[in-house]
Motif scaffolding. Structure first.
Motif, mmCIF file in Angstrom:
data_model
loop_
_atom_site.group_PDB
_atom_site.id
_atom_site.type_symbol
_atom_site.label_atom_id
_atom_site.label_comp_id
_atom_site.label_asym_id
_atom_site.label_seq_id
_atom_site.Cartn_x
_atom_site.Cartn_y
_atom_site.Cartn_z
ATOM 1 N N GLU A 79 44.900 35.677 39.435
ATOM 2 C CA GLU A 79 43.973 35.261 40.488
ATOM 3 C C GLU A 79 42.624 34.780 39.938
ATOM 4 O O GLU A 79 41.808 34.263 40.680
ATOM 5 N N CYS A 80 42.398 34.970 38.649
ATOM 6 C CA CYS A 80 41.122 34.628 38.027
ATOM 7 C C CYS A 80 41.149 33.187 37.531
ATOM 8 O O CYS A 80 41.982 32.821 36.710
ATOM 9 N N ASP A 81 40.214 32.380 38.031
ATOM 10 C CA ASP A 81 40.113 30.985 37.606
ATOM 11 C C ASP A 81 39.392 30.895 36.266
ATOM 12 O O ASP A 81 38.458 31.667 35.999
ATOM 13 N N LEU A 82 39.809 29.934 35.449
ATOM 14 C CA LEU A 82 39.125 29.698 34.187
ATOM 15 C C LEU A 82 37.656 29.378 34.457
ATOM 16 O O LEU A 82 37.335 28.617 35.357
ATOM 17 N N GLY A 83 36.775 29.991 33.699
ATOM 18 C CA GLY A 83 35.350 29.759 33.854
ATOM 19 C C GLY A 83 34.667 30.668 34.865
ATOM 20 O O GLY A 83 33.446 30.700 34.932
ATOM 21 N N SER A 84 35.451 31.407 35.650
ATOM 22 C CA SER A 84 34.835 32.303 36.627
ATOM 23 C C SER A 84 34.332 33.565 35.920
ATOM 24 O O SER A 84 34.760 33.898 34.822
ATOM 25 N N VAL A 85 33.428 34.262 36.570
ATOM 26 C CA VAL A 85 32.880 35.501 36.022
ATOM 27 C C VAL A 85 33.467 36.664 36.813
ATOM 28 O O VAL A 85 33.415 36.677 38.042
ATOM 29 N N VAL A 86 34.053 37.611 36.103
ATOM 30 C CA VAL A 86 34.658 38.792 36.714
ATOM 31 C C VAL A 86 34.161 40.030 35.985
ATOM 32 O O VAL A 86 33.539 39.942 34.932
ATOM 33 N N TRP A 87 34.441 41.188 36.555
ATOM 34 C CA TRP A 87 34.025 42.456 35.965
ATOM 35 C C TRP A 87 35.244 43.160 35.396
ATOM 36 O O TRP A 87 36.230 43.364 36.098
ATOM 37 N N ASP A 88 35.195 43.495 34.104
ATOM 38 C CA ASP A 88 36.247 44.281 33.451
ATOM 39 C C ASP A 88 35.946 45.745 33.748
ATOM 40 O O ASP A 88 34.981 46.301 33.230
ATOM 41 N N THR A 89 36.756 46.357 34.603
ATOM 42 C CA THR A 89 36.471 47.732 35.006
ATOM 43 C C THR A 89 36.774 48.737 33.911
ATOM 44 O O THR A 89 36.200 49.818 33.897
ATOM 45 N N ALA A 90 37.645 48.402 32.972
ATOM 46 C CA ALA A 90 37.951 49.319 31.876
ATOM 47 C C ALA A 90 36.765 49.426 30.907
ATOM 48 O O ALA A 90 36.438 50.515 30.442
ATOM 49 N N LYS A 91 36.115 48.300 30.610
ATOM 50 C CA LYS A 91 34.961 48.299 29.709
ATOM 51 C C LYS A 91 33.639 48.396 30.459
ATOM 52 O O LYS A 91 32.595 48.565 29.849
ATOM 53 N N ASP A 92 33.686 48.221 31.783
ATOM 54 C CA ASP A 92 32.501 48.214 32.635
ATOM 55 C C ASP A 92 31.519 47.134 32.187
ATOM 56 O O ASP A 92 30.321 47.382 32.037
ATOM 57 N N LEU A 93 32.078 45.912 31.989
ATOM 58 C CA LEU A 93 31.286 44.771 31.549
ATOM 59 C C LEU A 93 31.710 43.508 32.294
ATOM 60 O O LEU A 93 32.889 43.350 32.618
ATOM 61 N N PRO A 94 30.767 42.588 32.499
ATOM 62 C CA PRO A 94 31.147 41.293 33.059
ATOM 63 C C PRO A 94 31.634 40.378 31.949
ATOM 64 O O PRO A 94 31.285 40.562 30.782
ATOM 65 N N GLY A 95 32.449 39.401 32.325
ATOM 66 C CA GLY A 95 32.906 38.429 31.345
ATOM 67 C C GLY A 95 33.336 37.136 32.008
ATOM 68 O O GLY A 95 33.703 37.120 33.186
ATOM 69 N N VAL A 96 33.301 36.063 31.229
ATOM 70 C CA VAL A 96 33.733 34.749 31.685
ATOM 71 C C VAL A 96 35.211 34.607 31.321
ATOM 72 O O VAL A 96 35.604 34.867 30.175
#
Length: 82
Positions: free
Chosen positions: A15-32
């Motif tokens: 469901e994640c589009d390339l270039g979008s910003v999401v939150w990695d809940t395992a690392k508790d960090l945002p990423g592109v």
């Protein structure tokens, strides 16, 4: 009205589009989102650049998180004269 509370709705990696910003809940960090791997993982890169990592547990950013990240990026670009 946008919420400032963390939404616990998880995203499937596909469901994640390339270039979008999401939150990695395992690392508790945002990423592109930089790529998809096998349908069950995405490859994320830190917002300011750096080493990529793979993530499986993802969620959307809240309005507050999105604003904080984008203001920080604009401030950083301004300091660098960009």
């Amino acid at each position: 009205m946008a919420t400032t509370d963390r939404e616990q709705t998880t995203l499937e990696p596909e469901e994640c589009d390339l270039g979008s910003v999401v939150w990695d809940t395992a690392k508790d960090l945002p990423g592109v989102v930089m790529g998809h791997h096998g349908g069950d993982r995405v490859q994320l890169r830190p917002m300011a650049g750096g080493k990529e990592w793979e993530a499986r547990s993802l969620r959307h950013l809240t309005a507050r998180e999105w604003l904080r990240l984008h203001v920080a990026a604009r401030n950083d670009a301004s300091r660098k004269g960009l």
